[in-house]
Design a protein around this motif. Structure first.
Motif, PDB file in Angstrom:
ATOM      1  N   LEU A 113       0.829  -1.203   0.000  1.00  0.00           N
ATOM      2  CA  LEU A 113       0.000   0.000   0.000  1.00  0.00           C
ATOM      3  C   LEU A 113       0.865   1.255   0.000  1.00  0.00           C
ATOM      4  O   LEU A 113       0.578   2.221  -0.732  1.00  0.00           O
ATOM      5  CB  LEU A 113      -0.938  -0.004   1.207  1.00  0.00           C
ATOM      6  CG  LEU A 113      -1.828   1.233   1.363  1.00  0.00           C
ATOM      7  CD1 LEU A 113      -2.811   1.346   0.198  1.00  0.00           C
ATOM      8  CD2 LEU A 113      -2.587   1.192   2.691  1.00  0.00           C
ATOM      9  N   ALA A 114       1.915   1.261   0.815  1.00  0.00           N
ATOM     10  CA  ALA A 114       2.796   2.432   0.879  1.00  0.00           C
ATOM     11  C   ALA A 114       3.379   2.735  -0.502  1.00  0.00           C
ATOM     12  O   ALA A 114       3.409   3.891  -0.940  1.00  0.00           O
ATOM     13  CB  ALA A 114       3.913   2.191   1.895  1.00  0.00           C
ATOM     14  N   ARG A 115       3.820   1.697  -1.181  1.00  0.00           N
ATOM     15  CA  ARG A 115       4.370   1.887  -2.530  1.00  0.00           C
ATOM     16  C   ARG A 115       3.315   2.442  -3.469  1.00  0.00           C
ATOM     17  O   ARG A 115       3.581   3.404  -4.224  1.00  0.00           O
ATOM     18  CB  ARG A 115       4.907   0.539  -3.046  1.00  0.00           C
ATOM     19  CG  ARG A 115       5.171   0.478  -4.535  1.00  0.00           C
ATOM     20  CD  ARG A 115       6.250   1.430  -5.002  1.00  0.00           C
ATOM     21  NE  ARG A 115       6.452   1.305  -6.451  1.00  0.00           N
ATOM     22  CZ  ARG A 115       7.093   2.191  -7.190  1.00  0.00           C
ATOM     23  NH1 ARG A 115       7.604   3.281  -6.654  1.00  0.00           N
ATOM     24  NH2 ARG A 115       7.235   1.996  -8.497  1.00  0.00           N
ATOM     25  N   GLN A 116       2.112   1.913  -3.442  1.00  0.00           N
ATOM     26  CA  GLN A 116       1.081   2.384  -4.368  1.00  0.00           C
ATOM     27  C   GLN A 116       0.680   3.822  -4.070  1.00  0.00           C
ATOM     28  O   GLN A 116       0.416   4.605  -4.990  1.00  0.00           O
ATOM     29  CB  GLN A 116      -0.154   1.477  -4.322  1.00  0.00           C
ATOM     30  CG  GLN A 116      -1.183   1.884  -5.385  1.00  0.00           C
ATOM     31  CD  GLN A 116      -2.308   0.900  -5.554  1.00  0.00           C
ATOM     32  OE1 GLN A 116      -2.172  -0.272  -5.191  1.00  0.00           O
ATOM     33  NE2 GLN A 116      -3.428   1.359  -6.099  1.00  0.00           N
ATOM     34  N   ILE A 117       0.654   4.198  -2.794  1.00  0.00           N
ATOM     35  CA  ILE A 117       0.335   5.594  -2.433  1.00  0.00           C
ATOM     36  C   ILE A 117       1.333   6.544  -3.095  1.00  0.00           C
ATOM     37  O   ILE A 117       0.958   7.580  -3.671  1.00  0.00           O
ATOM     38  CB  ILE A 117       0.330   5.771  -0.903  1.00  0.00           C
ATOM     39  CG1 ILE A 117      -0.887   5.062  -0.294  1.00  0.00           C
ATOM     40  CG2 ILE A 117       0.321   7.252  -0.524  1.00  0.00           C
ATOM     41  CD1 ILE A 117      -0.829   4.919   1.218  1.00  0.00           C
TER      42      ILE A 117
END
Length: 442
Positions: A113-117
Motif C-alpha cells: 500500500l505504501a508503494r502504491q500511495i
C-alpha cells in the motif's frame, strides 16, 4: 531421531507435543488432565481468555446468517461495523481498515500500500523499505524481507528483496554504546542518516513495531523515540508503518500502543488478539488522506485475498471488542500491568542471571545473561531459555521464548497473560518463574 506419528507436519519436529483437550479462562488442559496457566496467551494472542461464549455465539449466529461472502461482490455488516469500531478507537485520521487472516498478510499488504500511495502521488522512484534489526514482521516473503531477525531469513535470502535496516531502540544493548538520555536518541537519528545516504527520493516507508515484541523481549522505547521517527519520516516524505500485531489491542494498556507516544502513523497493522485468538483475523488501518489518494486515482488497491474481509472472522472481532469494552479490560491491563511489572522486578532482578526486566501493561520481557555486570549473554548453543521454558511448562506455566537478542546469542522470556489474570495468579506466576530460574542455575 524422534518418530512423529500421524500425518501432520507439526510446528516442532524435536519433541512430541501433549494433546490439548480443553481451554477455559487462564488455563489449558491436556488429555491427561494436566492444567497449564497460559501466561503468554500462546504467541501473545489470547487477550480475553479462553472459551469465551459470547465470541462463540457471535461466530455461530454469523455462520447461520451468512458465512463466506466474496468482498468484491458484497460488503457485510460485521465487516462494516468492525471497521467503524476500530476507527473510533484509532488515532486521528486512521479511518479505513482492510481485513486479512494473519499479521504477516497485514504487514505485506501495508508495504504494498505504501508503494502504491507514492506511485499514485507521482513519486514512482519511491520503492525502498527501511526496517529495524531485531524486528519481526511475519514470514511471507515481503514481511520476511522487512524483518531484521537473521535466523528466520537465512534459508530464504536468495528469494528476498534486499531492504535497509537500522538499529532498534534497545537501550539495554545500545548499538552505539550510549546511554539514554545522553545518547540524544542516536537510534532514531540513524533513520535520518539512512534516508539521506540511500536517497530520500527512493525511500517508500519505514516499518517498525511500536513496541518490539518477541525478538528483543518487550523492549519499550524511550518516550521521545517515535516522535523523532515520525518527524524524520514527514521531513523526507517517507510513510510510517507501525506494526502493532503483537503490542496493539490493549496489550500495553492502550488500545493502540502508538497512543503512548502521541504519534499517528500513516499505516498501522493489527492481528493476533483482534479476534481473541478464536479466529484468524488481522487488519491494517490507514489515514483517510491516503485512502482518498487511491480512490481518486486508480480507484483500486492492487491487492486482494480470498479470505479478506471475512464476515465470520469480523463477527468474532466485534465480539472481542465488546468484551474489552464491557469488562474494561484495557484499563485493567494498565492497572494490573503495573503490579505485574513491580513483582517481576522485585523478585527477578536480584537474581544473578537476570540482566533486565522491562515492559508495560501485560507485555514484559526478562533478559537472561551469563554476566550481569558486562551483560554478556549465554551462547545460543546452550539453549538456556529453552531449558527454563521447558521447566516452567513441566510445572504448568506457559511463557514465550525469545532468543538471539545479542547477535546470534542471548535469551529472554516474554510474559504476556490474558487480560483477565487475577492478582493471586500474577503472584503465583512470578514466584514460579523465580523458583524455576533459581533451580535451573543452581
Amino acid at each position: 531421531m524422534i518418530e512423529i506419528p500421524g500425518n501432520v507436519f507439526p510446528r516442532r519436529l524435536d519433541i512430541l507435543l501433549p494433546m490439548a483437550k480443553k481451554a477455559q479462562g487462564m488455563f489449558i488442559e491436556d488429555e491427561n488432565g494436566r492444567q497449564y496457566m497460559d501466561a503468554s496467551g500462546g504467541a501473545v494472542v489470547v487477550n480475553a481468555g479462553h472459551g469465551r461464549k459470547s465470541i462463540a455465539k457471535a461466530i455461530y449466529d454469523q455462520i447461520l446468517s451468512h458465512d463466506y461472502i466474496h468482498p468484491t461482490m458484497f460488503t457485510t455488516r460485521p465487516v462494516e461495523m468492525l471497521a467503524t469500531r476500530l476507527a473510533q478507537k484509532a488515532p486521528d485520521d486512521i479511518n479505513r481498515f482492510y481485513f486479512f487472516s494473519g499479521g504477516s498478510e497485514a504487514n505485506e499488504a501495508a508495504i504494498k500500500l505504501a508503494r502504491q500511495i507514492h506511485v499514485e502521488n507521482g513519486n514512482e522512484t519511491k520503492y525502498r523499505l527501511i526496517g529495524r534489526w531485531k524486528s519481526y514482521h511475519g514470514l511471507t516473503l515481503g514481511s520476511l524481507g522487512a524483518m531484521g531477525r537473521t535466523s528466520f531469513k537465512t534459508y530464504f535470502t536468495p528469494l528476498l528483496k534486499e531492504n535497509l535496516h537500522i538499529p532498534a531502540p534497545y537501550c539495554y544493548r545500545c548499538a552505539f554504546g550510549l546511554t539514554y538520555p545522553s545518547c540524544k536518541l542516536q537510534c532514531a537519528m540513524a533513520l535520518d542518516e539512512m534516508i539521506e545516504n540511500a536517497g530520500p527520493e527512493t525511500i517508500s516507508a519505514f516499518i517498525a513495531e511500536t513496541v518490539p515484541g518477541a525478538t528483543i523481549a518487550a523492549c519499550f522505547p524511550p518516550k521521545e523515540y517515535l516522535k523523532a521517527i515520525a518527524q524524520i519520516c514527514d521531513h523526507h516524505n517517507v510513510l510510517l508503518i507501525l506494526d502493532e500485531v503483537m503490542c496493539g489491542l490493549g496489550r500495553t494498556g492502550e488500545f493502540f500502543a502508538c497512543n503512548h507516544f502521541d504519534v499517528v502513523p500513516d499505516i498501522v497493522t493489527l492481528g493476533k488478539g483482534l479476534a481473541g485468538g478464536v479466529m484468524a483475523l488481522s487488519a491494517f488501518g490507514v489515514k483517510e488522506t491516503h485512502f482518498n489518494v487511491i480512490k481518486e486515482n486508480s480507484g483500486v488497491f492492487m491487492h486482494g485475498g480470498t479470505f479478506s474481509h471475512h464476515s465470520v472472522a469480523a463477527a468474532a472481532g466485534l465480539a472481542l471488542i465488546d468484551i474489552l469494552d464491557q469488562e474494561k479490560l484495557v484499563q485493567r491491563v494498565k492497572i494490573k500491568g503495573e503490579r505485574l511489572g513491580e513483582l517481576l522486578k522485585k523478585h527477578l532482578l536480584p537474581l544473578a542471571q537476570v540482566g533486565d526486566v522491562r515492559g508495560k501493561g501485560f507485555m514484559w520481557g526478562i533478559e537472561i545473561v551469563k554476566d550481569k555486570k558486562t551483560r554478556m549473554p549465554f551462547k545460543r548453543s546452550l539453549k538456556i531459555v529453552e531449558g527454563i521454558w521447558e521447566s516452567l511448562f513441566e510445572k504448568g506455566y506457559i511463557t514465550y521464548k525469545s532468543s538471539g537478542l545479542a547477535g546470534v546469542n542471548g535469551d529472554a522470556l516474554v510474559i504476556a497473560p490474558p487480560f483477565i489474570i487475577e492478582d493471586e495468579q500474577i503472584q503465583r506466576l512470578v514466584m514460579a518463574i523465580k523458583s524455576t530460574m533459581v533451580e535451573f542455575f543452581n
